[in-house]
Design a protein around this motif. Structure first.
Motif, PDB file in Angstrom:
ATOM      1  N   ASN B  17       1.302  -0.697 -20.075  1.00 21.44           N
ATOM      2  CA  ASN B  17       0.609  -1.029 -21.338  1.00 21.44           C
ATOM      3  C   ASN B  17       0.805  -2.508 -21.675  1.00 21.44           C
ATOM      4  OD1 ASN B  17       3.172  -1.372 -22.310  1.00 21.44           O
ATOM      5  ND2 ASN B  17       3.252   0.576 -23.395  1.00 21.44           N
ATOM      6  N   ARG B  18       0.411  -2.865 -22.866  1.00 23.21           N
ATOM      7  CA  ARG B  18       0.351  -4.298 -23.198  1.00 23.21           C
ATOM      8  C   ARG B  18       1.718  -4.946 -23.318  1.00 23.21           C
ATOM      9  NH1 ARG B  18      -4.641  -4.449 -27.457  1.00 23.21           N
ATOM     10  NH2 ARG B  18      -3.224  -3.340 -28.858  1.00 23.21           N
ATOM     11  N   VAL B  19       2.765  -4.152 -23.475  1.00 23.54           N
ATOM     12  CA  VAL B  19       4.087  -4.797 -23.468  1.00 23.54           C
ATOM     13  C   VAL B  19       4.709  -4.669 -22.086  1.00 23.54           C
ATOM     14  CG1 VAL B  19       4.450  -4.443 -25.940  1.00 23.54           C
ATOM     15  CG2 VAL B  19       5.238  -2.706 -24.307  1.00 23.54           C
ATOM     16  N   GLY B  20       3.892  -4.248 -21.104  1.00 20.69           N
ATOM     17  CA  GLY B  20       4.359  -4.219 -19.722  1.00 20.69           C
ATOM     18  C   GLY B  20       5.150  -2.996 -19.363  1.00 20.69           C
ATOM     19  N   ALA B  21       5.116  -1.968 -20.224  1.00 19.70           N
ATOM     20  CA  ALA B  21       5.907  -0.764 -19.940  1.00 19.70           C
ATOM     21  C   ALA B  21       5.056   0.254 -19.168  1.00 19.70           C
ATOM     22  CB  ALA B  21       6.406  -0.138 -21.245  1.00 19.70           C
ATOM     23  N   HIS B  22       5.670   0.949 -18.246  1.00 21.46           N
ATOM     24  CA  HIS B  22       5.021   2.039 -17.521  1.00 21.46           C
ATOM     25  C   HIS B  22       4.756   3.181 -18.480  1.00 21.46           C
ATOM     26  CE1 HIS B  22       4.418   5.185 -14.437  1.00 21.46           C
ATOM     27  NE2 HIS B  22       5.145   5.942 -15.263  1.00 21.46           N
ATOM     28  N   PHE B  23       3.538   3.739 -18.441  1.00 15.82           N
ATOM     29  CA  PHE B  23       3.330   4.911 -19.325  1.00 15.82           C
ATOM     30  C   PHE B  23       2.554   6.018 -18.634  1.00 15.82           C
ATOM     31  CE2 PHE B  23      -1.165   4.599 -20.650  1.00 15.82           C
ATOM     32  CZ  PHE B  23      -1.474   3.302 -20.257  1.00 15.82           C
ATOM     33  N   CYS B  24       1.915   5.715 -17.496  1.00 16.41           N
ATOM     34  CA  CYS B  24       1.190   6.766 -16.775  1.00 16.41           C
ATOM     35  C   CYS B  24       1.070   6.362 -15.303  1.00 16.41           C
ATOM     36  CB  CYS B  24      -0.197   6.989 -17.367  1.00 16.41           C
ATOM     37  SG  CYS B  24      -0.198   8.234 -18.701  1.00 16.41           S
ATOM     38  N   GLY B  25       0.647   7.347 -14.477  1.00 20.86           N
ATOM     39  CA  GLY B  25       0.458   7.055 -13.061  1.00 20.86           C
ATOM     40  C   GLY B  25      -1.017   7.056 -12.709  1.00 20.86           C
ATOM     41  N   THR B 117      -0.766  25.121   1.780  1.00 18.95           N
ATOM     42  CA  THR B 117      -0.719  23.714   2.212  1.00 18.95           C
ATOM     43  C   THR B 117       0.382  22.997   1.434  1.00 18.95           C
ATOM     44  OG1 THR B 117      -3.094  23.764   2.575  1.00 18.95           O
ATOM     45  CG2 THR B 117      -2.090  21.583   2.377  1.00 18.95           C
ATOM     46  N   ILE B 118       1.171  22.192   2.134  1.00 23.21           N
ATOM     47  CA  ILE B 118       2.260  21.461   1.449  1.00 23.21           C
ATOM     48  C   ILE B 118       1.703  20.149   0.922  1.00 23.21           C
ATOM     49  CG2 ILE B 118       4.488  20.324   1.728  1.00 23.21           C
ATOM     50  CD1 ILE B 118       4.542  23.411   1.761  1.00 23.21           C
ATOM     51  N   CYS B 119       1.818  20.006  -0.390  1.00 25.73           N
ATOM     52  CA  CYS B 119       1.310  18.771  -1.002  1.00 25.73           C
ATOM     53  C   CYS B 119       2.479  18.045  -1.662  1.00 25.73           C
ATOM     54  CB  CYS B 119       0.243  19.118  -2.040  1.00 25.73           C
ATOM     55  SG  CYS B 119      -1.157  19.977  -1.297  1.00 25.73           S
ATOM     56  N   GLU B 120       2.181  16.842  -2.130  1.00 22.04           N
ATOM     57  CA  GLU B 120       3.256  15.983  -2.652  1.00 22.04           C
ATOM     58  C   GLU B 120       2.823  15.347  -3.961  1.00 22.04           C
ATOM     59  OE1 GLU B 120       5.614  13.395   0.271  1.00 22.04           O
ATOM     60  OE2 GLU B 120       4.322  11.960  -0.793  1.00 22.04           O
ATOM     61  N   ILE B 121       3.676  15.420  -4.951  1.00 25.57           N
ATOM     62  CA  ILE B 121       3.427  14.684  -6.198  1.00 25.57           C
ATOM     63  C   ILE B 121       4.341  13.459  -6.194  1.00 25.57           C
ATOM     64  CG2 ILE B 121       2.640  16.615  -7.605  1.00 25.57           C
ATOM     65  CD1 ILE B 121       5.483  17.012  -8.561  1.00 25.57           C
ATOM     66  N   ALA B 122       3.914  12.435  -6.895  1.00 26.61           N
ATOM     67  CA  ALA B 122       4.713  11.200  -6.896  1.00 26.61           C
ATOM     68  C   ALA B 122       4.569  10.514  -8.256  1.00 26.61           C
ATOM     69  CB  ALA B 122       4.229  10.263  -5.790  1.00 26.61           C
ATOM     70  N   GLY B 176       5.299  10.711 -17.992  1.00 18.04           N
ATOM     71  CA  GLY B 176       5.256   9.437 -17.273  1.00 18.04           C
ATOM     72  C   GLY B 176       4.643   9.582 -15.890  1.00 18.04           C
ATOM     73  N   ASP B 177       4.473  10.825 -15.432  1.00 19.47           N
ATOM     74  CA  ASP B 177       3.847  11.046 -14.116  1.00 19.47           C
ATOM     75  C   ASP B 177       2.344  11.288 -14.264  1.00 19.47           C
ATOM     76  OD1 ASP B 177       6.256  10.901 -12.659  1.00 19.47           O
ATOM     77  OD2 ASP B 177       6.742  12.980 -13.232  1.00 19.47           O
ATOM     78  N   TYR B 178       1.906  11.551 -15.516  1.00 15.97           N
ATOM     79  CA  TYR B 178       0.523  12.002 -15.688  1.00 15.97           C
ATOM     80  C   TYR B 178      -0.460  10.976 -15.161  1.00 15.97           C
ATOM     81  CZ  TYR B 178       3.266  14.955 -18.653  1.00 15.97           C
ATOM     82  OH  TYR B 178       4.244  15.784 -19.103  1.00 15.97           O
ATOM     83  N   GLY B 179      -1.506  11.510 -14.509  1.00 18.35           N
ATOM     84  CA  GLY B 179      -2.512  10.632 -13.898  1.00 18.35           C
ATOM     85  C   GLY B 179      -2.222  10.366 -12.439  1.00 18.35           C
ATOM     86  N   GLY B 180      -0.994  10.690 -12.018  1.00 15.76           N
ATOM     87  CA  GLY B 180      -0.592  10.436 -10.624  1.00 15.76           C
ATOM     88  C   GLY B 180      -1.166  11.474  -9.675  1.00 15.76           C
ATOM     89  N   PRO B 181      -0.857  11.336  -8.380  1.00 16.15           N
ATOM     90  CA  PRO B 181      -1.525  12.140  -7.342  1.00 16.15           C
ATOM     91  C   PRO B 181      -0.824  13.451  -7.011  1.00 16.15           C
ATOM     92  CG  PRO B 181      -0.182  10.475  -6.298  1.00 16.15           C
ATOM     93  CD  PRO B 181       0.021  10.306  -7.784  1.00 16.15           C
ATOM     94  N   LEU B 182      -1.637  14.428  -6.631  1.00 19.55           N
ATOM     95  CA  LEU B 182      -1.176  15.552  -5.823  1.00 19.55           C
ATOM     96  C   LEU B 182      -1.843  15.305  -4.471  1.00 19.55           C
ATOM     97  CD1 LEU B 182       0.244  18.409  -5.560  1.00 19.55           C
ATOM     98  CD2 LEU B 182      -2.053  19.336  -5.920  1.00 19.55           C
ATOM     99  N   ALA B 183      -1.064  14.836  -3.508  1.00 18.30           N
ATOM    100  CA  ALA B 183      -1.619  14.449  -2.208  1.00 18.30           C
ATOM    101  C   ALA B 183      -1.256  15.504  -1.175  1.00 18.30           C
ATOM    102  CB  ALA B 183      -1.051  13.092  -1.784  1.00 18.30           C
ATOM    103  N   CYS B 184      -2.223  15.913  -0.369  1.00 20.91           N
ATOM    104  CA  CYS B 184      -1.987  16.972   0.619  1.00 20.91           C
ATOM    105  C   CYS B 184      -2.268  16.417   2.012  1.00 20.91           C
ATOM    106  CB  CYS B 184      -2.886  18.176   0.344  1.00 20.91           C
ATOM    107  SG  CYS B 184      -2.732  18.761  -1.352  1.00 20.91           S
ATOM    108  N   LEU B 185      -1.383  16.787   2.941  1.00 21.38           N
ATOM    109  CA  LEU B 185      -1.534  16.314   4.320  1.00 21.38           C
ATOM    110  C   LEU B 185      -2.529  17.222   5.031  1.00 21.38           C
ATOM    111  CD1 LEU B 185      -0.439  14.123   6.150  1.00 21.38           C
ATOM    112  CD2 LEU B 185       1.325  15.731   6.926  1.00 21.38           C
ATOM    113  N   THR B 186      -3.657  16.670   5.389  1.00 26.57           N
ATOM    114  CA  THR B 186      -4.727  17.471   6.012  1.00 26.57           C
ATOM    115  C   THR B 186      -5.238  16.690   7.215  1.00 26.57           C
ATOM    116  OG1 THR B 186      -5.327  18.057   3.762  1.00 26.57           O
ATOM    117  CG2 THR B 186      -6.888  18.682   5.504  1.00 26.57           C
ATOM    118  N   ALA B 187      -5.168  17.283   8.383  1.00 25.17           N
ATOM    119  CA  ALA B 187      -5.648  16.612   9.623  1.00 25.17           C
ATOM    120  C   ALA B 187      -4.999  15.242   9.728  1.00 25.17           C
ATOM    121  CB  ALA B 187      -7.171  16.493   9.597  1.00 25.17           C
ATOM    122  N   ASP B 188      -3.671  15.219   9.589  1.00 29.58           N
ATOM    123  CA  ASP B 188      -2.903  13.982   9.781  1.00 29.58           C
ATOM    124  C   ASP B 188      -3.333  12.885   8.806  1.00 29.58           C
ATOM    125  OD1 ASP B 188      -0.924  12.530  10.898  1.00 29.58           O
ATOM    126  OD2 ASP B 188      -2.245  11.533  12.351  1.00 29.58           O
TER     127      ASP B 188
END
Lengths: 458, 227
Positions: B17-25, B117-122, B176-188
């Motif tokens: 945000n405008r004061v440089g703080a992390h608030f979402c992914g 399927t095994i997915c990953e949040i970050a 603080g994680d909201y907006g971030g990915p659920l990424a799944c490994l598919t076909a490498d």
């Protein structure tokens, strides 16, 4: 440490146009904005200047926007700086420096021209130094009551013009976050530093970064939800200080209060959510443990800092609270639902709306649609010429590219190329479920991750 | 991320945000486009002056000497279809792709991730003491079938939502994680199948976690980038 720009009010991307007949300004000279301000300040004839940031050229001007036969015009090459004394409608101190255009007394009498000696003879001779001009109110003799003038009424020789002091001119409500007055000195009388300068004090409140906070020139403002408007000072020994500004008698009625959801950043959310998203109870606003803070309920009367409810007293991204957990100071309350901000749907469509032929011509946000045949504000990739069979009439919502989310249109808002319309799927209208068929997957280059790093990282 | 561990996710960005703080992914889907969730932003025509994305670093608040860190202003926000809760953020300039910054693939339209399927949040969000909150954390979650999830949620699951199975250890996204990915490994290949959205509680052990199903909005994403 005082910048010569402190005497000027800046209008960005603006040019002051005068009629050709008027006296042409002197040729532009090179230099920084501050050098230009110094030159203009030293010249009695200069009242403003154009500054071209790219070419670093400065052009002194003998007029302001209040001069006769001039107009302001948008011009991205120039910033227009005008001497504050000529623009302010309030006075600082006894108003000796006031150069505004008020020409009536506090009782409404018209002022006599300073050139004239009737109906009242007098010994004041207009000059660039004393600023006596036309029949404008002035204070050439440091009268404690402020600017005055001789009146056109033979029976009343002169009268005060009743121009308010700047600290009394515009009052503030609540914590002064909406204050946009012209006070540019602190309580101790120290002059404020310009918000668009980083000296004598470096600071994070760049006007470009906070366009909604009104950080104009060096006027007192409250961009960080302090108790009152304040400013950085031109005294290197003192970084910032509060300003003395009158509190309006009437407190504004809170607008757009919501309780079950929040709108925008949730500054008018008055619901009772009091737990963070991760399930931690909020800390009461009237306590200082486990977290010390300055948001005391009595200091922020308009923010409704009751109990331990999620609130947004400082314009953050969403309602938030101090948490009852010592290791987590602040947490947002994002789990509070957002209030719907879309128009109610006027009509409905079947399937994806590819056969919709209705007359809705507004987006779901209420923006008017751009006619399909138009080229502005957006050059369309889809038009009646490219899609003759899609019934792209006028600016009605359509779905010429079988967009699975329904009819849409280009919009008249230059910042929003296209958007979906205020139309919803008809009840009973079936679209094949996503669960019915799955496709083979083929990817090219993205999605690669250097797995070596990952192992080292763990 | 609760119940995760420090890791690497080169498409995951931190929104500041405008004061440089992390608030979402967010997730980098194109050099100049990040996808995130509507809940993190005040409106669809918000003035994004002062808002930035930070990428290319594992640290939530890296020092000035972090070599690969990139900070790019956000110049525009585009809201997704009404039910999507998605937003697209346009960056002032393209991100430089390198070993710390990569795009993540979008799935084919209407693609359904197979159960198990095994997915990953970050993300750099709240860890609730389960890991070092000053660095990027990742956690793995198995996809739950639509039918099974709908059953667990008593029929309230929408097609635009995707579920992962609850883990007994209490693993999941948080503040603080909201907006971030659920990424799944598919076909490498890592594919952005879901976007993290706020839920009542973090890392529940008794209920599936919900994500926005990206494959339902791939056509909109491509259209925004094309327009």
């Amino acid at each position: 440490h005082r910048s010569p720009l402190n005497d000027f009010q800046r209008l960005r991307a603006t040019e002051l146009l005068a009629e050709p007949a008027d006296q042409p300004p002197p040729p532009p000279e090179r230099g920084s904005a501050e050098q230009c301000a110094r030159r203009c300040a030293a010249s009695l004839a200069c009242r403003a200047f154009h500054y071209d940031r790219q070419s670093q050229l400065c052009q002194l001007l003998p007029r302001t926007q209040h001069s006769p036969r001039v107009q302001l015009q948008k011009n991205t090459h120039y910033d227009l700086y005008q001497k504050k004394d000529y623009l302010r409608d309030c006075i600082v101190g006894d108003g000796t420096s006031y150069r505004g255009t008020r020409a009536t007394t506090e009782k409404g009498l018209h002022c006599q021209h300073w050139q004239a000696t009737t109906p009242h003879d007098h010994r004041f001779v207009p000059s660039p130094r004393n600023g006596l001009e036309e029949n404008y109110c002035r204070n050439p003799d440091r009268d404690k009551r402020g600017p005055w003038c001789y009146t056109v009424d033979p029976k009343i020789r002169h009268q005060s013009c009743g121009i308010k002091k700047c600290e009394d001119d515009v009052c503030m409500t609540c914590n002064g976050e909406d204050y946009r007055g012209a006070v540019d000195h602190t309580e101790s009388g120290t002059e404020c530093q310009r918000w668009d300068l980083q000296h004598p004090h470096k600071h994070p409140y760049h006007p470009d970064k906070y366009p909604d906070k009104g950080l104009d020139d060096n006027y007192c403002r409250n961009p960080d939800s302090s108790e009152r408007p304040w400013c950085y000072t031109t005294d290197p020994e003192r970084e910032r200080e509060y300003c003395r500004i009158r509190l309006c008698k009437k407190r504004p009625r809170p607008l757009n209060i919501t309780t079950g959801c929040f709108r925008g950043k949730g500054e008018s959310y008055r619901g009772r959510a009091n737990v963070t998203v991760s399930g931690i109870p909020c800390q009461r606003w009237d306590t200082q443990t486990p977290h010390r803070h300055h948001f005391l309920p009595e200091k922020y009367p308009c923010k409704d800092l009751q109990e331990n409810y999620c609130r947004n007293p400082d314009g953050s991204e969403a309602p938030w609270c101090f948490t009852s957990r010592p290791t987590v100071r602040i947490a947002f309350c994002f789990h509070i639902r957002r209030c719907p901000d879309e128009l109610a749907a006027e009509e409905c469509y079947h399937g994806h709306g590819e056969h919709y032929r209705g007359h809705v011509s507004k987006t779901r946000k209420g923006i008017t649609c751009q006619p399909w045949a138009a080229q502005t504000p957006h050059v369309p990739q889809i038009s009646p010429a490219t899609h003759p069979a899609a019934h792209l009439e006028k600016n009605y919502c359509r779905n010429p590219d079988d967009d699975s989310h329904g009819p849409w249109c280009y919009t008249m808002d230059p910042r929003t190329p296209f958007d979906y319309c205020a139309i919803k799927p008809c009840t009973g209208s079936t679209v094949p479920s996503i669960m019915e068929n799955t496709d083979a997957v083929a990817f090219e280059q993205c999605g690669r991750r250097d797995e070596r790093l990952q192992r080292k990282g763990r | 991320i609760v119940g995760g561990q420090p890791g690497n996710s080169p498409w995951t960005v931190s929104i500041r945000n405008r004061v440089g703080a992390h608030f979402c992914g967010g997730s980098l889907v194109k050099e100049q486009w990040v996808i995130s969730t509507r809940q993190c932003f005040s409106s669809c025509d918000a003035d994004m002056a002062g808002y930035e994305v930070q990428l290319g670093t594992l640290f939530k608040d890296p020092g000035p000497e972090d070599p690969d860190q990139q900070t790019i202003p956000i110049v525009r926000i585009v809201c997704g279809p009404s039910e999507s809760q998605l937003v697209m953020l346009k960056l002032a300039r393209p991100a430089a792709l390198n070993r710390r910054v990569a795009l993540i693939c979008l799935p084919p339209e209407r693609y359904v991730v197979p159960e198990g399927t095994i997915c990953e949040i970050a993300g750099w969000g709240e860890t609730r003491g389960t890991s070092d909150g000053s660095v990027l954390n990742v956690a793995r979650l198995p996809v739950l079938s639509h039918s099974e999830c709908n059953l667990a949620l008593r029929g309230r699951l929408k097609e635009s939502e995707l579920c992962t199975a609850p883990l007994r250890a209490g693993v999941g996204a948080c503040e603080g994680d909201y907006g971030g990915p659920l990424a799944c490994l598919t076909a490498d290949c890592w594919v952005l199948e879901g976007v993290i959205t706020p839920s009542r509680v973090c890392a529940r052990t008794d209920q599936p976690a919900l994500f926005i199903r990206v494959s339902l909005y791939v056509d909109w994403i491509q259209k925004v980038m094309k327009m």
